[in-house]
Write an enzyme that holds these catalytic residues in place. Structure first.
Site, PDB file in Angstrom:
ATOM      1  N   ILE A   1      97.595 -48.199 -17.792  1.00 48.25           N
ATOM      2  CA  ILE A   1      97.584 -49.651 -17.664  1.00 48.25           C
ATOM      3  C   ILE A   1      96.744 -50.182 -18.827  1.00 48.25           C
ATOM      4  O   ILE A   1      95.933 -49.456 -19.398  1.00 48.25           O
ATOM      5  CB  ILE A   1      97.042 -50.142 -16.305  1.00 48.25           C
ATOM      6  CG1 ILE A   1      95.598 -49.675 -16.071  1.00 48.25           C
ATOM      7  CG2 ILE A   1      97.927 -49.676 -15.167  1.00 48.25           C
ATOM      8  CD1 ILE A   1      94.989 -50.228 -14.763  1.00 48.25           C
ATOM      9  N   ASP A   2      96.950 -51.431 -19.200  1.00 48.78           N
ATOM     10  CA  ASP A   2      96.276 -51.979 -20.376  1.00 48.78           C
ATOM     11  C   ASP A   2      94.756 -51.916 -20.244  1.00 48.78           C
ATOM     12  O   ASP A   2      94.219 -51.952 -19.132  1.00 48.78           O
ATOM     13  CB  ASP A   2      96.691 -53.438 -20.595  1.00 48.78           C
ATOM     14  CG  ASP A   2      98.157 -53.583 -20.948  1.00 48.78           C
ATOM     15  OD1 ASP A   2      98.764 -52.584 -21.371  1.00 48.78           O
ATOM     16  OD2 ASP A   2      98.690 -54.698 -20.799  1.00 48.78           O
ATOM     17  N   ASN A   3      94.090 -51.852 -21.383  1.00 49.51           N
ATOM     18  CA  ASN A   3      92.622 -51.811 -21.381  1.00 49.51           C
ATOM     19  C   ASN A   3      92.023 -53.003 -20.646  1.00 49.51           C
ATOM     20  O   ASN A   3      91.004 -52.878 -19.965  1.00 49.51           O
ATOM     21  CB  ASN A   3      92.090 -51.793 -22.822  1.00 49.51           C
ATOM     22  CG  ASN A   3      92.478 -50.537 -23.568  1.00 49.51           C
ATOM     23  OD1 ASN A   3      92.911 -49.554 -22.975  1.00 49.51           O
ATOM     24  ND2 ASN A   3      92.346 -50.567 -24.888  1.00 49.51           N
TER      25      ASN A   3
END
Length: 479
Positions: free
Chosen positions: A266-268
């Site tokens: 998942i995105d940072n």
């Protein structure tokens, strides 16, 4: 700004020193790197006698002194900072700096890089430990911007008469020998003609050192660990930093002897449920479940405007450049993006204290009284999918500096976005591509820490396994 810090103190605070075994060096160290994505910096900055302009970086270092002192950053004449160590972690990342070397004299890799780039040996050792140094047995093709001298070097070290004398590439094609891999040992021998890529300024994640990682563990089983990932961290690391990652810090928090494996991303800037495999075998098992669509992911999204209930469909431009562009039109070669909005309810916009705590950026949204919390079933799993789709609908996520300013610009001047609802007609594909390039260049700032997005539930095998994340950051003031 940074005080004197002893190496032993670094180790005592959970940050491995150089004397620590590299057994926990992430299994991602075997992952191949994409050369073309990072073909910047000096391509063939060889020894100083060859290219003093591009590779002489004066710095102060002490190899023998155990106490490593870091003071307020000072800069050398060439504009680069004085180098010391990668730890303690700074509060921000330095500007990208990638160096490309051709080995002209065989020897230990740390020693060669240190001499070639005038970097302290301990700093180079840290870079290797972070996974920021790559090698290829044979030099990859130089970029179009390469100088005549760099082209000469490439031809010299790839000509058949030279390659025939290298036993290390026997049985390999040139293309196979040009694949890049991480250097994992500071004493690894590099022979003449080997290509090296050094990410001198790795992307940093100071948030890793602020988190109580044990409190973020949702579940531990024989096969996997479920982590409530904090915003502002990377699940499995980046191209130039596999040390400051959720997988590494969760491994340490649990006292595991074997590193955890990344099963999905998942995105940072997104928080929430992440599954980390305890073995390579279960990592493959979970990957197969994802491919067979047996894994269901539900998200909470804090949007700046209301979103209609139901399935939203877009098509994403198949180019790995942020911000991702999506279109409502089905375009040949574009990737299908679908999500289902299950609920959308009005909530209060996060107050100033919460925004400050989670570094929520000012993105130009005109009204900050109401926001809309949406429950979303992710039907396809494209990079930035929820962020790009909701922004295209005129409902960007709170704090999303990559997509909200673009949505605001499109609202003010309909037609600016080449794939927006009010897109213009272009005289040619060249004109459209030029507009796309200009649009991307104006937007795409990465969020500082968090955005209004949480992977709040993950389940698989027909809900046999189901896990939920904690309270999202925007509701923390209610606790």
């Amino acid at each position: 700004m940074l005080a004197s810090m002893n190496i032993a103190l670094v180790a005592a605070n959970g940050c491995r020193g150089l004397g620590t075994s590299l057994a926990l060096q992430r299994t991602l160290a075997r992952t191949r790197a994409n050369f073309s994505a990072t073909a910047c910096g000096n391509y063939f900055a060889a020894r100083r006698s060859l290219s003093s302009k591009s590779s002489a970086f004066p710095c102060e270092s002490s190899v023998t002194d155990v106490a490593v002192t870091q003071s307020t950053t000072t800069f050398a004449e060439n504009g680069y900072p004085q180098y010391h160590r990668l730890l303690p972690c700074p509060s921000f990342s330095g500007p990208p700096r990638v160096e490309h070397l051709v080995v002209l004299e065989g020897g230990p890799v740390m020693e060669y890089i240190s001499k070639s780039l005038d970097l302290p040996p301990l700093y180079v050792a840290d870079l290797i430990h972070f996974g920021a140094v790559y090698y290829a047995l044979v030099c990859p093709q130089p970029p179009p911007t390469a100088t005549p001298e760099q082209i000469r070097l490439f031809k010299k070290f790839t000509q058949p008469s030279f390659l025939k004398g290298r036993k290390s590439i026997k049985g390999k094609t040139v293309r196979e020998a040009q694949k890049t891999f991480r250097i994992t040992r500071i004493d690894e021998f590099v022979e003449v003609g080997t290509y090296l890529r050094i990410h001198v300024h790795p992307k940093r994640f100071p948030r890793c050192y602020e988190i109580d990682w044990k409190s973020r563990i949702i579940a531990v089983t024989e096969s996997y660990v479920v982590l409530d990932k904090p915003a502002g961290t990377s699940v499995g690391g980046t191209t130039d930093n596999i040390e400051e990652s959720c997988a590494t810090f969760a491994t340490r928090a649990l006292g595991l002897t074997s590193p955890l494996w990344t099963t999905h991303q998942i995105d940072n800037c997104t928080e929430g449920c992440v599954i980390l495999a305890r073995t390579k075998e279960y990592c493959s098992v979970f990957h197969r479940k994802i491919r067979e669509k047996k894994v269901k992911k539900l998200y909470l999204a804090l949007a700046a405007a209301p979103v209609p209930i139901g399935i939203i469909t877009h098509y994403m431009r198949p180019i790995n450049i942020a911000p991702r562009l999506v279109s409502e039109d089905c375009i040949d070669g574009y990737n299908l993006c679908q999500l289902e909005v299950l609920e959308c309810r009005e909530v209060a916009w996060p107050d100033a204290d919460i925004e400050a705590k989670y570094c929520i950026e000012e993105c130009g949204w005109p009204s900050k009284t109401k926001a809309y919390e949406c429950k979303i079933n992710l039907l396809t799993g494209r990079t930035h999918q929820i962020r790009a789709q909701l922004a295209n609908c005129g409902a960007p996520l709170v704090g999303d500096s990559m997509y909200m300013p673009a949505a605001v610009a499109e609202m003010a001047n309909p037609g600016l976005n080449p794939f927006g609802k009010c897109k213009k007609e272009y005289a040619s594909e060249e004109d459209k591509e030029s507009a796309v390039t200009e649009w991307i260049s104006r937007h795409g700032k990465e969020p500082a820490m968090a955005i209004g997005l949480q992977a709040y539930e993950i389940s698989w095998d027909s809900m046999e396994h189901i896990y939920n994340a904690g309270t999202p950051w925007w509701k923390q003031e209610q606790l």
